[in-house]
Design a protein around this motif. Structure first.
Motif, PDB file in Angstrom:
ATOM      1  N   LEU A   1      28.406  33.041  43.812  1.00 25.36           N
ATOM      2  CA  LEU A   1      29.265  33.945  44.227  1.00 25.36           C
ATOM      3  C   LEU A   1      29.810  34.505  44.348  1.00 25.36           C
ATOM      4  O   LEU A   1      29.774  34.106  46.642  1.00 25.36           O
ATOM      5  N   ALA A   2      31.598  34.786  44.583  1.00 25.01           N
ATOM      6  CA  ALA A   2      32.263  34.427  44.903  1.00 25.01           C
ATOM      7  C   ALA A   2      33.044  35.897  45.160  1.00 25.01           C
ATOM      8  O   ALA A   2      33.597  36.282  44.446  1.00 25.01           O
ATOM      9  N   VAL A   3      32.499  36.589  46.558  1.00 20.45           N
ATOM     10  CA  VAL A   3      33.371  37.961  46.464  1.00 20.45           C
ATOM     11  C   VAL A   3      34.433  38.044  47.693  1.00 20.45           C
ATOM     12  O   VAL A   3      34.412  37.968  48.643  1.00 20.45           O
ATOM     13  N   VAL A   4      35.623  38.009  46.987  1.00 18.63           N
ATOM     14  CA  VAL A   4      37.039  37.976  47.336  1.00 18.63           C
ATOM     15  C   VAL A   4      37.004  39.640  47.440  1.00 18.63           C
ATOM     16  O   VAL A   4      37.106  39.523  46.411  1.00 18.63           O
ATOM     17  N   GLY A   5      38.617  39.716  48.502  1.00 19.56           N
ATOM     18  CA  GLY A   5      39.238  41.181  47.996  1.00 19.56           C
ATOM     19  C   GLY A   5      39.222  41.501  49.095  1.00 19.56           C
ATOM     20  O   GLY A   5      38.938  41.080  50.968  1.00 19.56           O
ATOM     21  N   PRO A   6      39.729  42.375  49.546  1.00 17.84           N
ATOM     22  CA  PRO A   6      40.952  43.268  51.175  1.00 17.84           C
ATOM     23  C   PRO A   6      39.153  43.758  52.486  1.00 17.84           C
ATOM     24  O   PRO A   6      38.411  44.222  51.294  1.00 17.84           O
ATOM     25  N   CYS A   7      39.875  43.285  53.457  1.00 17.16           N
ATOM     26  CA  CYS A   7      38.549  44.516  53.962  1.00 17.16           C
ATOM     27  C   CYS A   7      37.841  45.603  53.678  1.00 17.16           C
ATOM     28  O   CYS A   7      37.330  46.060  53.097  1.00 17.16           O
TER      29      CYS A   7
ATOM     30  N   VAL B   1      34.408  34.914  40.499  1.00 23.93           N
ATOM     31  CA  VAL B   1      33.599  36.030  40.733  1.00 23.93           C
ATOM     32  C   VAL B   1      34.056  37.429  41.103  1.00 23.93           C
ATOM     33  O   VAL B   1      34.545  37.665  40.297  1.00 23.93           O
ATOM     34  N   VAL B   2      33.790  37.823  41.845  1.00 19.61           N
ATOM     35  CA  VAL B   2      33.443  39.603  42.125  1.00 19.61           C
ATOM     36  C   VAL B   2      34.374  40.084  43.419  1.00 19.61           C
ATOM     37  O   VAL B   2      34.380  39.346  43.911  1.00 19.61           O
ATOM     38  N   MET B   3      35.497  41.551  42.907  1.00 20.82           N
ATOM     39  CA  MET B   3      36.465  41.571  43.698  1.00 20.82           C
ATOM     40  C   MET B   3      35.330  42.547  44.418  1.00 20.82           C
ATOM     41  O   MET B   3      35.302  43.737  44.418  1.00 20.82           O
ATOM     42  N   ARG B   4      36.063  42.745  45.970  1.00 17.82           N
ATOM     43  CA  ARG B   4      35.129  43.565  46.972  1.00 17.82           C
ATOM     44  C   ARG B   4      36.791  44.482  47.143  1.00 17.82           C
ATOM     45  O   ARG B   4      38.007  44.511  46.851  1.00 17.82           O
ATOM     46  N   THR B   5      35.914  45.875  46.259  1.00 15.00           N
ATOM     47  CA  THR B   5      36.608  46.769  46.498  1.00 15.00           C
ATOM     48  C   THR B   5      35.564  48.031  47.710  1.00 15.00           C
ATOM     49  O   THR B   5      35.065  48.666  47.049  1.00 15.00           O
ATOM     50  N   TYR B   6      36.028  47.817  48.436  1.00 16.31           N
ATOM     51  CA  TYR B   6      35.639  49.040  49.690  1.00 16.31           C
ATOM     52  C   TYR B   6      36.758  49.739  49.815  1.00 16.31           C
ATOM     53  O   TYR B   6      36.934  49.879  50.412  1.00 16.31           O
ATOM     54  N   PHE B   7      36.179  50.764  50.178  1.00 15.18           N
ATOM     55  CA  PHE B   7      36.035  52.557  49.523  1.00 15.18           C
ATOM     56  C   PHE B   7      36.495  52.845  51.312  1.00 15.18           C
ATOM     57  O   PHE B   7      36.082  54.167  51.022  1.00 15.18           O
ATOM     58  N   GLU B   8      34.509  53.147  51.751  1.00 12.41           N
ATOM     59  CA  GLU B   8      34.146  53.566  52.253  1.00 12.41           C
ATOM     60  C   GLU B   8      33.727  52.962  54.267  1.00 12.41           C
ATOM     61  O   GLU B   8      33.771  51.254  54.361  1.00 12.41           O
ATOM     62  N   LYS B   9      34.681  52.469  55.548  1.00 10.57           N
ATOM     63  CA  LYS B   9      34.374  52.553  56.676  1.00 10.57           C
ATOM     64  C   LYS B   9      33.835  52.702  57.213  1.00 10.57           C
ATOM     65  O   LYS B   9      33.751  53.618  58.262  1.00 10.57           O
ATOM     66  N   PRO B  10      32.549  52.426  57.662  1.00 13.44           N
ATOM     67  CA  PRO B  10      31.883  52.204  58.879  1.00 13.44           C
ATOM     68  C   PRO B  10      32.149  52.061  59.936  1.00 13.44           C
ATOM     69  O   PRO B  10      33.363  51.346  60.267  1.00 13.44           O
ATOM     70  N   ARG B  11      32.230  53.027  61.078  1.00 11.92           N
ATOM     71  CA  ARG B  11      33.217  52.522  62.457  1.00 11.92           C
ATOM     72  C   ARG B  11      32.310  52.785  63.741  1.00 11.92           C
ATOM     73  O   ARG B  11      31.232  54.102  63.273  1.00 11.92           O
TER      74      ARG B  11
ATOM     75  N   ALA C   1      19.726  27.715  49.102  1.00 13.06           N
ATOM     76  CA  ALA C   1      19.773  29.124  49.574  1.00 13.06           C
ATOM     77  C   ALA C   1      20.577  29.637  49.417  1.00 13.06           C
ATOM     78  O   ALA C   1      20.644  30.761  49.341  1.00 13.06           O
ATOM     79  N   ILE C   2      21.813  28.769  49.557  1.00 16.44           N
ATOM     80  CA  ILE C   2      23.123  29.321  49.767  1.00 16.44           C
ATOM     81  C   ILE C   2      23.632  29.890  48.345  1.00 16.44           C
ATOM     82  O   ILE C   2      23.666  29.001  47.032  1.00 16.44           O
ATOM     83  N   ARG C   3      23.238  31.352  48.037  1.00 13.65           N
ATOM     84  CA  ARG C   3      23.768  32.003  46.290  1.00 13.65           C
ATOM     85  C   ARG C   3      25.394  31.612  46.253  1.00 13.65           C
ATOM     86  O   ARG C   3      25.599  32.290  45.319  1.00 13.65           O
ATOM     87  N   GLY C   4      26.461  32.376  47.249  1.00 11.56           N
ATOM     88  CA  GLY C   4      27.664  32.218  47.824  1.00 11.56           C
ATOM     89  C   GLY C   4      28.205  33.137  49.032  1.00 11.56           C
ATOM     90  O   GLY C   4      27.636  32.312  49.816  1.00 11.56           O
ATOM     91  N   PHE C   5      29.432  33.304  49.595  1.00 14.21           N
ATOM     92  CA  PHE C   5      30.055  33.975  49.833  1.00 14.21           C
ATOM     93  C   PHE C   5      30.955  34.747  50.352  1.00 14.21           C
ATOM     94  O   PHE C   5      31.446  35.606  48.681  1.00 14.21           O
ATOM     95  N   MET C   6      31.365  35.677  50.913  1.00 15.90           N
ATOM     96  CA  MET C   6      32.469  36.607  51.069  1.00 15.90           C
ATOM     97  C   MET C   6      33.430  36.639  51.871  1.00 15.90           C
ATOM     98  O   MET C   6      33.371  35.473  52.690  1.00 15.90           O
ATOM     99  N   LEU C   7      34.944  36.295  50.858  1.00 20.23           N
ATOM    100  CA  LEU C   7      36.308  36.380  51.502  1.00 20.23           C
ATOM    101  C   LEU C   7      36.658  37.571  51.713  1.00 20.23           C
ATOM    102  O   LEU C   7      37.737  38.007  50.740  1.00 20.23           O
ATOM    103  N   GLU C   8      37.433  37.904  53.062  1.00 24.52           N
ATOM    104  CA  GLU C   8      38.194  38.694  53.111  1.00 24.52           C
ATOM    105  C   GLU C   8      39.662  38.581  52.518  1.00 24.52           C
ATOM    106  O   GLU C   8      40.172  37.508  53.945  1.00 24.52           O
ATOM    107  N   SER C   9      40.285  38.826  52.266  1.00 23.43           N
ATOM    108  CA  SER C   9      41.620  38.738  51.878  1.00 23.43           C
ATOM    109  C   SER C   9      42.610  39.669  50.612  1.00 23.43           C
ATOM    110  O   SER C   9      41.542  40.605  49.913  1.00 23.43           O
ATOM    111  N   PHE C  10      43.441  39.241  51.226  1.00 26.31           N
ATOM    112  CA  PHE C  10      44.649  40.549  50.761  1.00 26.31           C
ATOM    113  C   PHE C  10      45.793  39.587  50.194  1.00 26.31           C
ATOM    114  O   PHE C  10      46.038  38.657  50.803  1.00 26.31           O
ATOM    115  N   LEU C  11      47.085  40.634  50.282  1.00 28.41           N
ATOM    116  CA  LEU C  11      47.845  40.131  50.005  1.00 28.41           C
ATOM    117  C   LEU C  11      49.032  39.338  51.122  1.00 28.41           C
ATOM    118  O   LEU C  11      49.379  38.359  50.818  1.00 28.41           O
ATOM    119  N   GLN C  12      48.959  40.164  52.137  1.00 30.07           N
ATOM    120  CA  GLN C  12      49.763  39.505  53.312  1.00 30.07           C
ATOM    121  C   GLN C  12      48.080  39.152  54.111  1.00 30.07           C
ATOM    122  O   GLN C  12      47.111  39.730  53.945  1.00 30.07           O
TER     123      GLN C  12
END
Length: 352
Positions: free
Chosen positions: A52-58, A86-96, A293-304
């Motif tokens: 599972l590859a979760v890839v997309g903007p922070c 590949v699953v696109m990371r679509t995060y709309f809420e950010k805990p601060r 046991a490793i089933r996937g990874f997450m990568l924070e990625s954007f255009l720049q």
């Protein structure tokens, strides 16, 4: 006499059903989402040996840039589909931790005006468009009400490091129709996430709103697709072989089938985009050497690559650059994912 002395105003908001009618999901997209959810579930459970590859903007702050990114990601996903899903990371809420921009849904104009109705509509409209590209989508579940507006568009979800210990979020996860990844806490504690996975497997009940916006009690069946996300913490990464082995053994000791996704960002990379590559290299190396046991990874990625602060004049934002954590730029994302896929294929051809 005023009772709610700290409430400045109360605004009505459209119901989930009203928003869904305005931005509907086509029957074909519904079928696609159901299929993608099954694939993610199979990967999490170990029935599908792809990663599972979760890839997309922070975080997503510009729908136009998100669509631009998604079209590129779709082409890349098709190239590596034999070894990754590949699953696109679509995060709309950010805990601060203290203060800061809280995401597109809560503050779509990025000026502290908190036009939440607008944010929900912008987010849902974007998710529908992304699904029309046939990209599976993943969101972090933060506010317990927001899923009623967008949950049928999700194929995967996560519970963040700051909320993994929350009983509210564990109950919510027990009723979600998608696989849920629980992150270890910000101090690096994996046990709290393992407890969350166990908790979410059990039936629960919680108060929310229904599709018509009415208060309701939801009774859940429990979620058997919970998994652990290693994101580092306490000033240290936790993606190394010893860390994964320890997490695998801890899950097994808790009576769980070990299922681990490794976050290449956050404390594992010290939030430096250049370091995400070394985390991904380690993930792929461990998989090729037989770490099941490793089933996937997450990568924070954007255009720049990198990140930017939010200027007072929003028109001055750089296109396609994160306004939260640093992201890997597109050209490097493409190189990393293609190289990872190549190594995975070689590992299948020459099992160790």
């Amino acid at each position: 006499m005023a009772i709610d002395i700290r409430i400045k105003k109360v605004e009505p908001i459209a119901s989930p059903e009203e928003i869904a009618r305005k931005y509907p999901l086509s029957p074909a997209s519904q079928e696609f989402i159901l299929s993608a959810r099954e694939t993610v579930n199979d990967i999490v459970k170990g029935n599908d040996r792809r990663l599972l590859a979760v890839v997309g903007p922070c975080s997503i702050h510009d729908p136009r840039a998100a669509l631009d990114y998604a079209r590129r990601l779709k082409e890349l996903a098709d190239k590596v589909g034999d070894v990754m899903f590949v699953v696109m990371r679509t995060y709309f809420e950010k805990p601060r931790t203290v203060v800061g921009w809280k995401g597109l849904i809560l503050d779509p104009d990025m000026d502290g005006s908190y036009n939440i109705q607008k944010g929900i509509e912008v987010a849902r409209e974007l998710l529908v468009k992304l699904t029309d590209l046939r990209l599976p989508l993943g969101c972090e579940v933060l506010d317990p009400i927001i899923p009623q507006y967008i949950d049928e568009l999700m194929c995967w979800s996560s519970i963040g490091a700051r909320t993994t210990a929350s009983q509210t979020h564990r109950n919510l996860a027990s009723g979600l129709s998608v696989a849920v990844g629980f992150k270890n806490s910000t101090d690096g504690d994996v046990g709290v996430a393992i407890n969350a996975i166990k908790s979410a497997r059990n039936p629960a009940a919680f108060i929310g709103i229904d599709k018509n916006g009415m208060s309701a009690v939801y009774h859940t069946t429990g979620n058997d697709c919970g998994h652990l996300i290693l994101r580092g913490g306490g000033g240290s990464p936790n993606y190394y072989e010893d860390d994964v082995e320890a997490a695998r053994k801890a899950m097994a000791a808790a009576g769980l089938v070990p299922s681990i996704v490794i976050d290449c960002s956050h404390a594992n990379s010290n939030k430096q985009w250049q370091r995400q590559a070394r985390v991904l290299r380690s993930v792929i190396d461990q998989v090729c050497w037989g770490e099941k046991a490793i089933r996937g990874f997450m990568l924070e990625s954007f255009l720049q690559s990198g990140r930017q602060d939010i200027p007072s004049d929003i028109s001055q934002l750089e296109y396609g650059k994160s306004v939260t954590d640093e992201c890997v730029g597109w050209s490097e994302t493409e190189r990393l994912v293609l190289r990872a896929a190549q190594l995975l294929r070689q590992g299948e051809e020459k099992p160790l």
